[in-house]
Design a protein around this motif. Sequence first.
Motif, PDB file in Angstrom:
ATOM      1  N   UNK A 291       6.005  21.476  -5.133  1.00 55.69           N
ATOM      2  CA  UNK A 291       5.348  22.558  -4.403  1.00 55.69           C
ATOM      3  C   UNK A 291       4.276  21.953  -3.497  1.00 55.69           C
ATOM      4  N   UNK A 292       4.362  22.267  -2.191  1.00 54.13           N
ATOM      5  CA  UNK A 292       3.420  21.691  -1.232  1.00 54.13           C
ATOM      6  C   UNK A 292       1.995  22.160  -1.494  1.00 54.13           C
ATOM      7  N   UNK A 293       1.060  21.235  -1.298  1.00 52.50           N
ATOM      8  CA  UNK A 293      -0.349  21.567  -1.351  1.00 52.50           C
ATOM      9  C   UNK A 293      -0.909  21.656   0.053  1.00 52.50           C
ATOM     10  N   UNK A 294      -2.226  21.639   0.171  1.00 58.66           N
ATOM     11  CA  UNK A 294      -2.873  21.698   1.476  1.00 58.66           C
ATOM     12  C   UNK A 294      -2.827  20.332   2.160  1.00 58.66           C
TER      13      UNK A 294
ATOM     14  N   UNK B 166       2.163  15.687 -14.520  1.00 60.63           N
ATOM     15  CA  UNK B 166       1.752  14.426 -13.921  1.00 60.63           C
ATOM     16  C   UNK B 166       0.703  14.573 -12.839  1.00 60.63           C
ATOM     17  N   UNK B 167       0.820  15.638 -12.020  1.00 64.54           N
ATOM     18  CA  UNK B 167      -0.151  15.840 -10.936  1.00 64.54           C
ATOM     19  C   UNK B 167      -1.551  16.017 -11.505  1.00 64.54           C
ATOM     20  N   UNK B 168      -1.663  16.786 -12.585  1.00 69.12           N
ATOM     21  CA  UNK B 168      -2.978  16.998 -13.227  1.00 69.12           C
ATOM     22  C   UNK B 168      -3.542  15.676 -13.704  1.00 69.12           C
ATOM     23  N   UNK B 169      -2.702  14.886 -14.374  1.00 69.63           N
ATOM     24  CA  UNK B 169      -3.156  13.600 -14.896  1.00 69.63           C
ATOM     25  C   UNK B 169      -3.666  12.693 -13.783  1.00 69.63           C
TER      26      UNK B 169
ATOM     27  N   UNK C  54      -6.183  13.850  -4.321  1.00 76.13           N
ATOM     28  CA  UNK C  54      -4.957  14.627  -4.264  1.00 76.13           C
ATOM     29  C   UNK C  54      -3.780  13.675  -4.082  1.00 76.13           C
ATOM     30  N   UNK C  55      -2.628  14.130  -4.526  1.00 76.49           N
ATOM     31  CA  UNK C  55      -1.438  13.275  -4.480  1.00 76.49           C
ATOM     32  C   UNK C  55      -0.704  13.467  -3.155  1.00 76.49           C
TER      33      UNK C  55
ATOM     34  N   UNK D 132       0.149  17.063   0.907  1.00 79.73           N
ATOM     35  CA  UNK D 132      -0.071  16.734  -0.500  1.00 79.73           C
ATOM     36  C   UNK D 132       0.803  17.603  -1.401  1.00 79.73           C
ATOM     37  N   UNK D 133       0.740  17.308  -2.711  1.00 74.55           N
ATOM     38  CA  UNK D 133       1.481  18.069  -3.717  1.00 74.55           C
ATOM     39  C   UNK D 133       0.504  18.969  -4.470  1.00 74.55           C
ATOM     40  N   UNK D 134       0.897  20.212  -4.622  1.00 74.10           N
ATOM     41  CA  UNK D 134       0.100  21.132  -5.440  1.00 74.10           C
ATOM     42  C   UNK D 134       0.517  21.024  -6.893  1.00 74.10           C
TER      43      UNK D 134
END
Length: 747
Positions: free
Chosen positions: A403-406, A428-431, A439-440, A393-395
């Motif tokens: 930036x990579x997420x978990x 955009x990720x927050x939106x 999660x995206x 996912x994207x953080x």
Amino acid sequence: MSERNARSHIEEIQRSYTVGESRVLDTLTGAMQIVEKMFTRSGHFILEFIQNAEDAGAKRVKIVFEDGVIKIFNDGRPFTRDDVEAICSVGRSRKDPRKHIGYLGVGFKAVFLVSSRPHIYSKPYRFKFDKHYWEEKNRNSPWQITPIWLDEVPGEFRDWNVGFYIPIDEKRYEEMIRNELEEFIPTTLLFLHNIDEIELVFGGKRRMFRREKKEENENYTIYTLRVVEGGAEKGTSNWVVFRKVVKVPDEVKADKYTKEWNRDVVECREIAVAFGLDNNGDLTPILGTAKSGVFSYLPLKEEPTELPYYIHADFLVAPGREFVHGEALWNLWMLREIAKLIIERVIKVFKSHEKWKYSYLNVLYKRVHKKLFDMCLANPIIEEIESGPYFATIKEVKNGVVIDGDLAKLSEIAKVDQGILETLGPKGIILIERLTGKKVLHPKVRLPHDSIVKLRIGDVKDLRKYLEGQGLKSARERLEDVWDLVLEWILGPSELVKRLKDPSTSEQEKIIIVRRLKELWKRKAVSAEELIKEGFVIRTKSSKWIEPQKALLPSEYEPYTSVERLVKAGLLDSELVEFVDPVFIENANRDEIAEWKTFLEGLKVGSDENVIKRIVENVGIRVALKYEREKLGIREARPLIESERSKGYDIESKMPDGSPKYIEVKASSERVYLPFFNYPYFKLTRNEYQHILNHPERSFVYVVTDALGKPTLHVIPGTELKDLVPEITIYWYWLSSRVKEEWKPPI
């Protein structure tokens, strides 16, 4: 063993088959005929010889096929007494089933499909099997297992530990063998432990297959497979191979098929799986491998699996390697162990690898629609993927960097179009997370073509749908810090075009809006015709925003005809033409540029007839002036100003004697070599024609064709036109014969 003892051994075996009860001999002979029929492919025996070389620890194998004879060499361990006993018997392999995978000693017998007199050379042994030898003696003998000692060893076999000389009985077999060699695949080497090189010589070709170990660690080995022909490399492929030794369960040992295949004494077996790597070292599905995806050390060419990777195990197969036995518990166990290897080790490695974590789902999430393989292999892997945290996912996005997420579970992710992420920017990720509650999914994650539906991943292509049914007031409170993005996404094409034409909208926002509208067009949410109707405008290189019909494509958009070249060559006044700004295709690849060109062509870019007419006329005048000034050296040549246009010509110049020269210019974008009925034509006004009649010696018509491509000037003296009937239309096919000179300006 001495050569003398070897000969005695061969003669001892021969006597055992030639001196005995006729009933026993008849039974053995019949059994050998049945064994031959078990191998359905005439060229199959080649794989058996490679397998024997592997079991003997060979590093190199050479196969030569010429003049109706196939010769096979390897540098493995020479034949032992037990090897000779096995090859001279049926169903009594001397191979230890704990170490080798030979099928009951019948593999070599496949050679009798094509040859009735194969020779074997392996110090100190040299012998042959020969059907005709026994026929001439009128002896009823199982000739396929009755050896005959050979007195000589040909020179070409002396430098190899093991060699086979196999004359082919019939011409029809030669073509089959040639096809088998032609279709030989480098992945034959993939799962072997010993052989690193196989050389094929046939049909005037010398083709080498080589395996090189590029990387090895406790989890996997990376190989490069090379194909070299005529000293030149013809192809390479890269593979990552995972191996594991598994212990055989007692219930599998007790199965009847296990016992029949002599596997009940086996304690452990190796399994392996191989994945293709692209030129960048990333995982890639194997395409077109439906008939070679399953290996039992060597490929089972007739076992269709459609797996996007290769699997290997000691499968129990028919003697001809045509298929895996589906009823054997041994095979079911093997497939389940491969699934465990992939789930417990392979996926663990993949999801922590910097490249493979984005691509492994595209390789592993695949059913093959074959009961045996789906039940034991594909389904367990798919179930694991669908239930575990395996999706990157994207953080956040910082300065355009993702930036990579978990890793997240399937139920926790949403797939978001890359264009959405790029347009929305850092917030955009927050939106998206607040709108969807998910999660995206990382945009680099590659999934199989149809997996979005199968995986039930929410595919976010239009954020407006997530706002439908929600009160804007509550959404405003919940999304306050990203509300500017919400406003932009709420706007439809009509509102976006209005903002595009609004003078108060910033240049950067206008560019974003154009890109957004292009994405909507790409998704067929709006048509080019609708955008034109709404009054769509595009930015030009001069920073103007105009209708696309009045602008042309510059060289950056790779148009079919680059009018911009004419400006640079001084053949077109720059102020007469506007070119679309290339700001929209910054950092775009060829496919993206082609997509933008299609979008702008749909918006009728460069279609305004008045604009094109002015450009064509200007090119005609500029080409004519360039001809006069640069080709003829008449620096005084000048175009008439607007108030002088009633004189009946376009350019004033000078004749060689210094007297006035009058030039009427006619220009067209058409080319003169088009079919007859498409020749360009031109109109002379009454005034223009009358002036030519009044001054035929000093009047000229300069015709410029292909004005927007490669302008070509055609000079026609007035004296050639004075006998024309004064018509409005003059066709090129008549004028072409009167051309006295043709000139193309340098560009």
